[in-house]
Design a protein around this motif. Sequence first.
Motif, PDB file in Angstrom:
ATOM      1  N   PRO A  25      77.343  35.301  48.984  1.00  0.00           N
ATOM      2  CA  PRO A  25      76.691  36.600  48.791  1.00  0.00           C
ATOM      3  C   PRO A  25      75.247  36.371  48.361  1.00  0.00           C
ATOM      4  O   PRO A  25      74.973  35.573  47.484  1.00  0.00           O
ATOM      5  N   VAL A  26      74.329  37.044  49.002  1.00  0.00           N
ATOM      6  CA  VAL A  26      72.912  36.858  48.705  1.00  0.00           C
ATOM      7  C   VAL A  26      72.404  38.090  47.978  1.00  0.00           C
ATOM      8  O   VAL A  26      72.476  39.197  48.486  1.00  0.00           O
ATOM      9  N   ALA A  27      71.915  37.879  46.767  1.00  0.00           N
ATOM     10  CA  ALA A  27      71.365  38.973  45.969  1.00  0.00           C
ATOM     11  C   ALA A  27      69.849  38.830  45.934  1.00  0.00           C
ATOM     12  O   ALA A  27      69.337  37.794  45.560  1.00  0.00           O
ATOM     13  N   SER A 119      69.901  21.797  34.461  1.00  0.00           N
ATOM     14  CA  SER A 119      71.263  22.301  34.641  1.00  0.00           C
ATOM     15  C   SER A 119      72.304  21.199  34.442  1.00  0.00           C
ATOM     16  O   SER A 119      73.458  21.486  34.126  1.00  0.00           O
ATOM     17  N   SER A 120      71.889  19.956  34.580  1.00  0.00           N
ATOM     18  CA  SER A 120      72.814  18.836  34.372  1.00  0.00           C
ATOM     19  C   SER A 120      72.857  18.356  32.933  1.00  0.00           C
ATOM     20  O   SER A 120      73.860  17.792  32.497  1.00  0.00           O
ATOM     21  N   GLN A 131      71.667  29.538  38.484  1.00  0.00           N
ATOM     22  CA  GLN A 131      72.398  28.785  39.509  1.00  0.00           C
ATOM     23  C   GLN A 131      73.187  29.723  40.406  1.00  0.00           C
ATOM     24  O   GLN A 131      73.163  29.583  41.628  1.00  0.00           O
ATOM     25  N   SER A 132      73.871  30.679  39.806  1.00  0.00           N
ATOM     26  CA  SER A 132      74.680  31.624  40.583  1.00  0.00           C
ATOM     27  C   SER A 132      73.822  32.468  41.513  1.00  0.00           C
ATOM     28  O   SER A 132      74.224  32.766  42.637  1.00  0.00           O
ATOM     29  N   PRO A 136      73.050  30.562  46.594  1.00  0.00           N
ATOM     30  CA  PRO A 136      73.175  31.100  47.953  1.00  0.00           C
ATOM     31  C   PRO A 136      71.818  31.361  48.596  1.00  0.00           C
ATOM     32  O   PRO A 136      71.672  31.220  49.813  1.00  0.00           O
ATOM     33  N   ARG A 137      70.830  31.725  47.815  1.00  0.00           N
ATOM     34  CA  ARG A 137      69.497  31.977  48.369  1.00  0.00           C
ATOM     35  C   ARG A 137      68.858  30.681  48.865  1.00  0.00           C
ATOM     36  O   ARG A 137      68.233  30.654  49.928  1.00  0.00           O
ATOM     37  N   LEU A 138      69.015  29.607  48.094  1.00  0.00           N
ATOM     38  CA  LEU A 138      68.483  28.311  48.519  1.00  0.00           C
ATOM     39  C   LEU A 138      69.248  27.782  49.730  1.00  0.00           C
ATOM     40  O   LEU A 138      68.647  27.200  50.643  1.00  0.00           O
ATOM     41  N   ALA A 139      70.558  27.991  49.758  1.00  0.00           N
ATOM     42  CA  ALA A 139      71.351  27.569  50.915  1.00  0.00           C
ATOM     43  C   ALA A 139      70.889  28.305  52.171  1.00  0.00           C
ATOM     44  O   ALA A 139      70.717  27.704  53.236  1.00  0.00           O
TER      45      ALA A 139
END
Length: 161
Positions: A25-27, A119-120, A131-132, A136-139
């Motif tokens: 899902p892209v927000a 994040s790590s 991250q959430s 999806p936006r980066l993908a």
Amino acid sequence: MTSLFGKTARAQLLSTCAAVVLAAPVAFAERPTDETVSAAMAENPFFQDWTTPYSAPPFAQIDASHFIPAFERAMALHNEEIAVITDSQEAPTFENTIIAYERAGDDLERIQRTFSTLSSTATNDDIRAIQSEMSPRLAAHNSAIALNADLFARIDALQNN
């Protein structure tokens, strides 16, 4: 001479990338105003040159709120850099296609490396929320570039010549 990828590999790549993009899902956030952008740019370390030793990220100056505007700006710049390659009227060469492609997205890569480190090693609720939102936006961004037909045609033309 054959293309860089066989037809079967190309079809598998296309279907895999499409499944990833469609499953996520892209927000999209509302577009910021000029005033908001100017204020954010003045305060955001990602919009400045780093004068730290070895150009290491200035972690003490970076806040979670800096990441999304930085990612958005870097993705837009990356798209512009890819458009320069694909819109070129010059015949494809190693320099104006492959080297330009390799250099495109340096800002995005810098932000992703910094975010990945945080994040790590120092994650929190804000980082997990980013991250959430951004995964999806980066993908989708990376898939759009990987599946860019004009870019692929330039690379394919190089291999076939």
